[in-house]
Design a protein around this motif. Structure first.
Motif, PDB file in Angstrom:
ATOM      1  N   ILE A  54       5.494  12.716  -0.454  1.00 15.53           N
ATOM      2  CA  ILE A  54       4.869  11.640   0.312  1.00 15.53           C
ATOM      3  C   ILE A  54       5.576  11.541   1.662  1.00 15.53           C
ATOM      4  O   ILE A  54       6.806  11.604   1.733  1.00 15.53           O
ATOM      5  N   THR A  86      -0.176   4.626  -1.061  1.00 17.12           N
ATOM      6  CA  THR A  86      -0.119   5.974  -0.493  1.00 17.12           C
ATOM      7  C   THR A  86      -1.535   6.542  -0.463  1.00 17.12           C
ATOM      8  O   THR A  86      -2.250   6.489  -1.470  1.00 17.12           O
ATOM      9  N   VAL A 171      -1.059   5.769  -5.593  1.00 17.13           N
ATOM     10  CA  VAL A 171      -1.577   6.884  -4.793  1.00 17.13           C
ATOM     11  C   VAL A 171      -3.102   6.928  -4.941  1.00 17.13           C
ATOM     12  O   VAL A 171      -3.613   6.942  -6.068  1.00 17.13           O
TER      13      VAL A 171
END
Ligand code: AMP
Ligand code: MG
Length: 318
Positions: A54, A86, A171
């Motif tokens: 990331i 994310t 995510v």
């Protein structure tokens, strides 16, 4: 400006590794625009190269340097950054292929921690940072956790106190129609995402990840990713807790009698506190002398979805 942040930013610009506090977990930070610095992350963690990193940015403008940001992604960044979200987006060439394990996408996040933001701003670089633990081990939520496993590989560690959230970021990815799906449940609840999206995004279960071959698209979603060194078993709702001195137990609220080591995530049943305590509790269980660990799942709502995801992974995907 904190002297340690200055020193850390210099280290980042010199291609070295730094321990970085964030609100989710501590990161193993390096210059995301430098191929060599990024390779040093994989080497220090012993992380397989198929598991992409990331990239942490200080604002949306820096995100624009790293990826192509669609309208919906922009809206979500405005709503939830800085914070534990994310986004996986088409990668720009500024970010080397090593960061994304050869994928044409990159995962971006803006951390909600003043020292992380200061480090990114001071170094003026996007910062690649996976969790600062050896590959496959429990994520760190204190500077001390980082020092124990990775101290020797780091130029310095910025101590920002215990991570306030305690589980990794949520995510998300976008399908061809720009519909959002959740690749990893985490610190931002699906309910909060749904409110901004106007629909509930599908959460890709571990089974779906395997069935739809998402592993090749989000390769880090290995079933046993957050595994302690001691075997972990999940207690079914109707099961009794085990007893005996070989056992350590991780309970949500209530003490477990007759075992060698007992951890309680939150005596008040507070899910936020439970998330904050999760990884430190698993580490203490691992460090105790027990041969087996039994854990119970928490209510499957809000942050509880991320906690249960990590507990299932600790149990090897059971
Ligand atoms: P970690 O930094 O260890 O918390 O893990 C980051 C996770 O984000 C990876 O293991 C992947 O599951 C996910 N991820 C990172 N980059 C990408 C990407 N380009 N596409 C899909 N998932 C990604
Ligand atoms: Mg990790």
């Amino acid at each position: 400006m904190d002297d340690l942040v200055k020193e850390a930013a210099e280290a980042i610009l010199a291609g070295k590794l730094v321990g970085m506090p964030t609100e989710t977990v501590y990161g193993l930070a390096a210059d995301a625009s430098s191929q060599e610095a990024v390779l040093a992350i994989f080497a220090a963690k012993n992380r397989p190269h198929f598991d992409p990193l990331i990239v942490h940015v200080s604002d949306i403008a820096m995100a624009e340097d790293c990826a192509l940001i669609n309208e919906l992604a922009h809206k979500l960044m405005k709503a939830f950054w800085p914070g534990p979200l994310t986004l996986v987006l088409p990668k720009r060439d500024y970010i080397p292929d090593e960061v994304s394990s050869g994928l044409d996408t990159v995962a971006l996040r803006c951390p909600n921690h003043p020292l992380a933001l200061a480090l990114i701003e001071e170094s003026k670089r996007p910062i690649a940072a996976p969790s600062a633990n050896l590959f496959g081990r429990i994520s760190p939520t204190t500077a001390e956790h980082v020092r124990e496993q990775l101290g020797d590989s780091l130029a310095c560690i910025i101590d920002g106190g215990p991570s306030s959230i305690g589980v990794e970021s949520t995510v998300i990815g976008f399908d061809a129609q720009k519909t959002v799906y959740v690749l990893r449940p985490g610190g931002l609840s699906v309910d909060a995402l749904s409110e901004v999206l106007g629909y509930e995004p599908s959460v890709k279960s571990m089974e779906a990840v395997v069935a739809e071959d998402l592993n090749s698209r989000s390769p880090g979603l290995l079933k046993s990713h957050y595994a302690p060194q001691v075997p972990v078993r999940i207690k079914g709702p109707a099961d009794e807790w085990p007893t005996g001195k070989e056992w350590g137990c991780l309970a949500f609220q209530d003490a477990v009698e007759g075992v060698a080591h007992n951890e309680i995530l939150s005596a008040n049943g507070d899910i936020t506190e439970a998330a904050q305590n999760l990884f430190a509790s698993l580490r203490r269980l691992e460090a105790s002398d027990v041969q087996q660990i039994c854990v119970e799942l928490v209510p499957e709502e809000g942050l509880g979805i991320a906690i249960n995801d990590r507990l299932k992974r600790a149990a090897g995907g059971a």
